[in-house]
Design an enzyme around this catalytic site. Structure first.
Site, PDB file in Angstrom:
ATOM      1  N   GLY A 152      -7.673   4.926   9.874  1.00 42.85           N
ATOM      2  CA  GLY A 152      -8.603   3.682   9.442  1.00 42.85           C
ATOM      3  C   GLY A 152      -8.603   3.089   8.276  1.00 42.85           C
ATOM      4  O   GLY A 152      -9.187   2.118   7.812  1.00 42.85           O
ATOM      5  N   THR A 153      -7.746   3.730   7.280  1.00 43.04           N
ATOM      6  CA  THR A 153      -7.918   3.204   5.855  1.00 43.04           C
ATOM      7  C   THR A 153      -7.388   1.727   5.680  1.00 43.04           C
ATOM      8  O   THR A 153      -7.993   1.202   4.859  1.00 43.04           O
ATOM      9  CB  THR A 153      -7.179   4.294   4.839  1.00 43.04           C
ATOM     10  OG1 THR A 153      -5.810   4.239   5.515  1.00 43.04           O
ATOM     11  CG2 THR A 153      -7.903   5.622   4.690  1.00 43.04           C
ATOM     12  N   GLY A 154      -6.325   1.464   6.171  1.00 40.92           N
ATOM     13  CA  GLY A 154      -5.740   0.238   6.366  1.00 40.92           C
ATOM     14  C   GLY A 154      -6.777  -0.798   6.804  1.00 40.92           C
ATOM     15  O   GLY A 154      -6.970  -1.934   6.107  1.00 40.92           O
ATOM     16  N   CYS A 155      -7.391  -0.641   8.117  1.00 41.36           N
ATOM     17  CA  CYS A 155      -8.300  -1.428   8.685  1.00 41.36           C
ATOM     18  C   CYS A 155      -9.300  -1.659   7.628  1.00 41.36           C
ATOM     19  O   CYS A 155      -9.944  -2.890   7.308  1.00 41.36           O
ATOM     20  CB  CYS A 155      -8.931  -0.782   9.937  1.00 41.36           C
ATOM     21  SG  CYS A 155      -7.597  -0.529  11.137  1.00 41.36           S
ATOM     22  N   LYS A 206       0.895  -1.055  -0.111  1.00 42.26           N
ATOM     23  CA  LYS A 206       0.150  -0.083  -0.152  1.00 42.26           C
ATOM     24  C   LYS A 206       1.035   1.253   0.074  1.00 42.26           C
ATOM     25  O   LYS A 206       1.656   1.292   0.847  1.00 42.26           O
ATOM     26  CB  LYS A 206      -0.952  -0.052   1.082  1.00 42.26           C
ATOM     27  CG  LYS A 206      -1.988  -1.208   1.444  1.00 42.26           C
ATOM     28  CD  LYS A 206      -2.418  -1.318   2.442  1.00 42.26           C
ATOM     29  CE  LYS A 206      -1.589  -1.374   3.798  1.00 42.26           C
ATOM     30  NZ  LYS A 206      -2.752  -1.552   5.072  1.00 42.26           N
ATOM     31  N   THR A 240      -7.846  10.007   6.812  1.00 44.46           N
ATOM     32  CA  THR A 240      -7.365   8.797   6.551  1.00 44.46           C
ATOM     33  C   THR A 240      -6.993   7.730   7.499  1.00 44.46           C
ATOM     34  O   THR A 240      -6.691   6.704   7.615  1.00 44.46           O
ATOM     35  CB  THR A 240      -5.948   9.034   6.050  1.00 44.46           C
ATOM     36  OG1 THR A 240      -5.175   9.657   6.677  1.00 44.46           O
ATOM     37  CG2 THR A 240      -6.122   9.741   4.501  1.00 44.46           C
TER      38      THR A 240
HETATM   39  N1  LIG Z   1      -4.670  10.339   0.851  1.00 43.99           N
HETATM   40  C1  LIG Z   1      -4.923   9.134   0.307  1.00 43.99           C
HETATM   41  N2  LIG Z   1      -5.708   9.165  -0.800  1.00 43.99           N
HETATM   42  C2  LIG Z   1      -6.023   8.223  -1.812  1.00 43.99           C
HETATM   43  N3  LIG Z   1      -5.749   6.909  -1.121  1.00 43.99           N
HETATM   44  C3  LIG Z   1      -4.923   6.979   0.162  1.00 43.99           C
HETATM   45  C4  LIG Z   1      -4.837   8.076   0.782  1.00 43.99           C
HETATM   46  N4  LIG Z   1      -4.175   7.589   1.773  1.00 43.99           N
HETATM   47  C5  LIG Z   1      -4.239   6.310   1.931  1.00 43.99           C
HETATM   48  N5  LIG Z   1      -4.773   5.771   0.867  1.00 43.99           N
HETATM   49  C6  LIG Z   1      -5.036   4.395   0.568  1.00 43.99           C
HETATM   50  O1  LIG Z   1      -5.611   3.822   1.761  1.00 43.99           O
HETATM   51  C7  LIG Z   1      -5.138   2.383   1.934  1.00 43.99           C
HETATM   52  C8  LIG Z   1      -4.327   2.178   3.141  1.00 43.99           C
HETATM   53  O2  LIG Z   1      -3.005   2.888   2.916  1.00 43.99           O
HETATM   54  P1  LIG Z   1      -1.926   3.174   3.946  1.00 43.99           P
HETATM   55  O3  LIG Z   1      -2.264   4.302   4.492  1.00 43.99           O
HETATM   56  O4  LIG Z   1      -0.667   2.848   3.095  1.00 43.99           O
HETATM   57  O5  LIG Z   1      -2.249   1.883   5.019  1.00 43.99           O
HETATM   58  P2  LIG Z   1      -2.473   2.062   6.506  1.00 43.99           P
HETATM   59  O6  LIG Z   1      -3.441   2.633   6.587  1.00 43.99           O
HETATM   60  O7  LIG Z   1      -2.247   0.604   6.806  1.00 43.99           O
HETATM   61  O8  LIG Z   1      -1.240   2.770   7.126  1.00 43.99           O
HETATM   62  C9  LIG Z   1      -4.374   2.206   0.525  1.00 43.99           C
HETATM   63  O9  LIG Z   1      -5.499   1.722  -0.484  1.00 43.99           O
HETATM   64  C10 LIG Z   1      -3.990   3.502   0.158  1.00 43.99           C
HETATM   65  O10 LIG Z   1      -3.597   3.613  -1.189  1.00 43.99           O
HETATM   66  C1  LIG Z   2      -7.318  -0.699  16.972  1.00 41.22           C
HETATM   67  C2  LIG Z   2      -6.791  -0.298  15.917  1.00 41.22           C
HETATM   68  N1  LIG Z   2      -6.388  -1.120  14.946  1.00 41.22           N
HETATM   69  C3  LIG Z   2      -5.464  -0.617  13.683  1.00 41.22           C
HETATM   70  C4  LIG Z   2      -5.201   0.998  13.811  1.00 41.22           C
HETATM   71  C5  LIG Z   2      -4.572   1.469  12.700  1.00 41.22           C
HETATM   72  O1  LIG Z   2      -5.378   1.613  11.589  1.00 41.22           O
HETATM   73  P1  LIG Z   2      -4.931   1.785  10.100  1.00 41.22           P
HETATM   74  O2  LIG Z   2      -6.122   1.268   9.205  1.00 41.22           O
HETATM   75  O3  LIG Z   2      -3.747   1.187   9.887  1.00 41.22           O
HETATM   76  O4  LIG Z   2      -4.942   3.363   9.797  1.00 41.22           O
HETATM   77  P2  LIG Z   2      -4.149   4.506  10.748  1.00 41.22           P
HETATM   78  O5  LIG Z   2      -5.198   4.841  11.634  1.00 41.22           O
HETATM   79  O6  LIG Z   2      -3.088   4.040  11.507  1.00 41.22           O
HETATM   80  O7  LIG Z   2      -3.951   5.495   9.496  1.00 41.22           O
HETATM   81  C6  LIG Z   2      -5.630   1.727  14.961  1.00 41.22           C
HETATM   82  N2  LIG Z   2      -5.360   3.020  14.945  1.00 41.22           N
HETATM   83  N3  LIG Z   2      -6.554   0.992  16.068  1.00 41.22           N
END
Ligand SMILES: Nc1ncnc2c1ncn2[C@@H]1O[C@H](COP(=O)(O)OP(=O)(O)O)[C@@H](O)[C@H]1O
Ligand SMILES: Cc1ncc(COP(=O)(O)OP(=O)(O)O)c(N)n1
Length: 501
Positions: A209-212, A175, A207
Site C-alpha cells: 500500500g505504499t503507492g496508494c 517511483k 511496503t
Molecule cells: N523499501 C522501501 N524503502 C523506502 N521507500 C520505499 C520502499 N519501497 C517503496 N518505497 C517508496 O514508496 C513509494 C511507492 O513506491 P513503489 O513501490 O515504487 O510504488 P507502488 O507501491 O505503487 O508499487 C515510493 O515513494 C517509493 O520510493
Molecule cells: C484495492 C487495491 N488498490 C491498490 C493496490 C496496490 O497497492 P499499492 O499501493 O500500489 O502497493 P502494493 O500493495 O501493490 O505494493 C492494492 N493492492 N489493492
C-alpha cells in the site's frame, strides 16, 4: 487554513493496508478529511489478491454523484479502477464535476503480481490520464504507459517518465520502489524539469500500500496549498517514517502495511483532553473535602457571624498582609510568563488589585507603620514557599494562584449573606463578595481551566497538584488565627530575585 476534503476513488483492501482503507488513513495522517467511493471490492490480504468483484457501474456513478451533489471536493485521488467501463464512468464524472486537483495512481498490478486492471482497459486509462495533474506510476506501470519494456535502471525510468509527462502534458512522479539496490528514489517530472527526491531503501517487509498511501498524501498536501515539489517532499518524508514503523504493527504474514499514524502517535499521542468546563467541575469537586473543612473552621464561622475576637482578626490580617505582598509578586510573575497579551494584562491587573485594594483594606485595620512588622507564621511561610516553587512554569503557577481567587470568592459570597450594618468585619465581607472580585475570579478560572485543557496529561496533573496544595494552604491559613500553634515562621523563599526584570 481549512481542512481539505479529499475523495479517494479506489478499490478495497479488507486487511487495511492498501486501496481505500490506506487512502483514508493517509488523507487523515496528512491533514485532510477523507471520503471514499468504491470502484472494486477486492478479497485480498498481505499475502495477495484472492478475487475481485466489480459492482455495476451504475452504482459507482450513484456513489460519485452522492458525494459531489453534497460535498465540495478539494482534491481527488484515483486508484484501482478495474475495468474500462469503470474508467469511462469516472471520466464522465470528472468531466461534469471538474475537481481542482486530481492525482492518478495508475494501479494495474499489485506487488503480489495480481492484476488489478483488465489488460483491455489500458487504453481507457491513457484517456483518463489527461484529466489528472499528476500521475504516480511505479516502474511496471510506467512501462505500460509508455508501451515499452520495463526500465532496467533509474536513468531509463526517468526517460520514460519524461515521455509520459510530455505526451499527456502533466506531471509524473516516477517511483523507485521496485528498483534493485540500496536506494528508493522518486522524481517529479514535467514541463522539461526533473526534480529528484533521493531516499535510502528501508529493509522491511512492510511496503503493502505504499503507492496508494503516497498518492493520497500528495492530493491532500496539494489541497492544503503546498506546491507539487513541496507536497512530494513532505509526503515522501511522511511515507518514509510510516514505512519505518510498519513492522511494529504486526499485521499479516506477507507484505505488511505501513504505519500511517506512527509519527502522529509519537509526536501527539492519542489522549483526548477534557474541556475547560469539565475541568472546572472536576477540580472544584477534587477540593470538596478541603472546602467543607474550611467552612467548618472556628475562624470562618466566627468571621461570618461576627463573634470572632478582634485579636484573632488582627492576627489574621497581619498574616494576610504579608501573604498578599508576595501573592501580588507571584501574580506579576504570572503576567511575565503569560503566553498572550490578554492573560498578561489580567495577571498584571490582579497584581495591582491585590496591592491597591486589599492592602487599603488592611491599612484601615492595622496601625500605621506596623504593617509587615509581624513575623510570618508557619502557614503563611509554607503557602508562599509553595507559590514560589510553582513559579517554575506558567501553567503550574496559575493553577497554584487560583484557590486564592476561587475559595475567597466562594466563602466571601456566602459569609456576606450574614452581613449587616453593625457587623464588625463588614468591610472584609464586602471586599470578597464584590461583583468585580467575582468577575476576576471567573476570569482566573477561565484562564486556568483553558490552560489545563490545552496541556498534556502530565502537565495537567502537575497543575491539579499545585491547585490542591494551594487549597490545603488556604485551609491552614484560615485555621491558624484561632489555633496560633504555628506562630513560629519557617525559612521562606523570596520572590524578589526572580521578580526583577
Ligand atoms: N523499501 C522501501 N524503502 C523506502 N521507500 C520505499 C520502499 N519501497 C517503496 N518505497 C517508496 O514508496 C513509494 C511507492 O513506491 P513503489 O513501490 O515504487 O510504488 P507502488 O507501491 O505503487 O508499487 C515510493 O515513494 C517509493 O520510493
Ligand atoms: C484495492 C487495491 N488498490 C491498490 C493496490 C496496490 O497497492 P499499492 O499501493 O500500489 O502497493 P502494493 O500493495 O501493490 O505494493 C492494492 N493492492 N489493492
Amino acid at each position: 487554513m481549512s481542512i481539505p476534503r479529499v475523495l479517494s476513488i479506489a478499490g478495497t483492501d479488507p486487511s487495511g493496508g492498501a486501496g481505500i482503507q490506506a487512502d483514508l488513513k493517509s488523507i487523515a495522517a496528512n491533514g485532510g478529511y477523507g471520503m471514499a467511493v468504491v470502484t472494486a471490492l477486492v478479497a485480498q490480504n498481505t499475502k495477495g489478491v484472492r478475487s475481485v468483484h466489480l459492482p455495476p457501474v451504475t452504482f459507482l456513478a450513484e456513489q460519485l454523484a452522492a458525494v459531489s451533489d453534497d460535498v465540495e471536493i478539494d482534491a481527488v485521488k484515483i486508484g484501482m479502477l478495474g475495468s474500462a467501463q469503470v474508467i469511462d464512468t469516472v471520466i464522465q464524472w470528472l468531466d461534469r464535476v471538474r475537481p481542482a486537483i486530481v492525482v492518478l495512481d495508475p494501479v494495474m498490478v499489485a506487488t503480489s503480481g495480481d492484476r488489478l486492471l483488465d489488460p483491455d482497459a489500458e487504453q481507457a486509462l491513457r484517456d483518463l490520464i489527461s484529466r489528472a495533474q499528476l500521475v504516480t506510476p511505479n516502474l511496471p506501470e510506467l512501462a505500460i504507459l509508455t508501451e515499452e519494456p520495463p526500465a532496467q535502471s533509474w536513468a531509463e525510468a526517468l526517460r520514460q517518465a519524461e515521455r509520459v509527462a510530455n505526451r499527456f502534458s502533466l506531471l509524473v512522479l516516477a517511483k523507485g520502489g521496485h528498483l534493485e539496490g540500496e536506494l528508493a528514489p522518486d522524481a517529479l517530472l514535467g514541463g522539461g524539469r526533473v526534480l529528484e527526491f533521493p531516499a535510502r531503501r528501508i529493509i522491511t517487509n512492510n511496503t503493502h500500500g505504499t503507492g496508494c498511501s503516497l498518492s493520497s498524501a500528495l492530493a491532500t498536501r496539494r489541497a492544503l496549498g503546498e506546491d507539487w515539489p513541496l507536497a512530494v517532499e513532505h509526503s515522501k518524508r511522511w511515507l518514509t517514517e510510516s514505512i519505518q514503523h510498519g513492522a511494529a504493527l504486526d499485521v499479516g504474514q506477507g507484505h505488511g502495511p505501513i504505519s500511517h499514524f506512527a509519527g502522529l502517535w509519537a509526536r501527539g499521542g492519542t489522549e483526548t483532553s477534557p474541556s475547560p468546563e469539565q475541568l472546572r467541575e472536576d477540580w472544584w469537586q477534587q477540593i470538596a473535602g478541603i472546602r467543607a473543612e474550611t467552612d467548618a473552621l472556628a475562624f470562618v464561622r466566627q468571621l461570618g457571624d461576627g463573634s470572632l475576637s478582634r485579636e484573632d482578626f488582627l492576627w489574621y490580617l497581619a498574616q494576610d498582609a504579608l501573604y498578599l505582598r508576595d501573592y501580588a509578586r507571584a501574580l506579576a510573575l504570572a503576567s511575565q510568563l503569560a503566553p498572550s497579551p490578554e492573560e498578561q494584562a489580567f495577571w498584571a491587573a490582579s497584581a495591582a488589585g491585590a496591592i491597591e485594594a486589599e492592602l487599603v483594606l488592611h491599612q484601615s485595620w492595622i496601625p500605621a507603620g506596623t504593617m509587615f512588622q509581624t513575623e510570618a507564621s508557619r502557614s503563611t511561610t509554607e503557602y508562599l514557599n509553595h507559590l514560589h516553587a510553582a513559579g517554575e512554569s506558567y501553567s503550574v503557577l496559575v493553577a497554584a494562584l487560583l484557590p486564592c481567587f476561587w475559595l475567597y470568592q466562594d466563602i466571601g459570597t456566602r459569609l456576606q449573606q450574614g452581613s449587616h450594618p453593625e457587623h464588625p468585619y463588614r468591610s472584609w465581607l464586602e471586599t470578597y463578595a464584590d461583583p468585580e472580585f467575582a468577575e476576576a475570579s471567573e476570569q482566573a478560572i477561565g484562564i486556568v481551566t483553558r490552560t489545563a485543557a490545552a496541556a498534556n496529561a502530565s502537565e495537567r496533573l502537575r497543575m491539579l497538584g499545585a491547585f490542591q496544595r494551594s487549597a490545603e494552604h488556604e485551609r491552614a491559613f484560615f485555621a491558624a488565627p484561632t489555633l496560633r500553634k504555628d506562630a513560629a515562621g519557617g525559612k521562606r523563599f523570596c520572590f524578589e530575585p526572580r521578580q526583577k526584570l
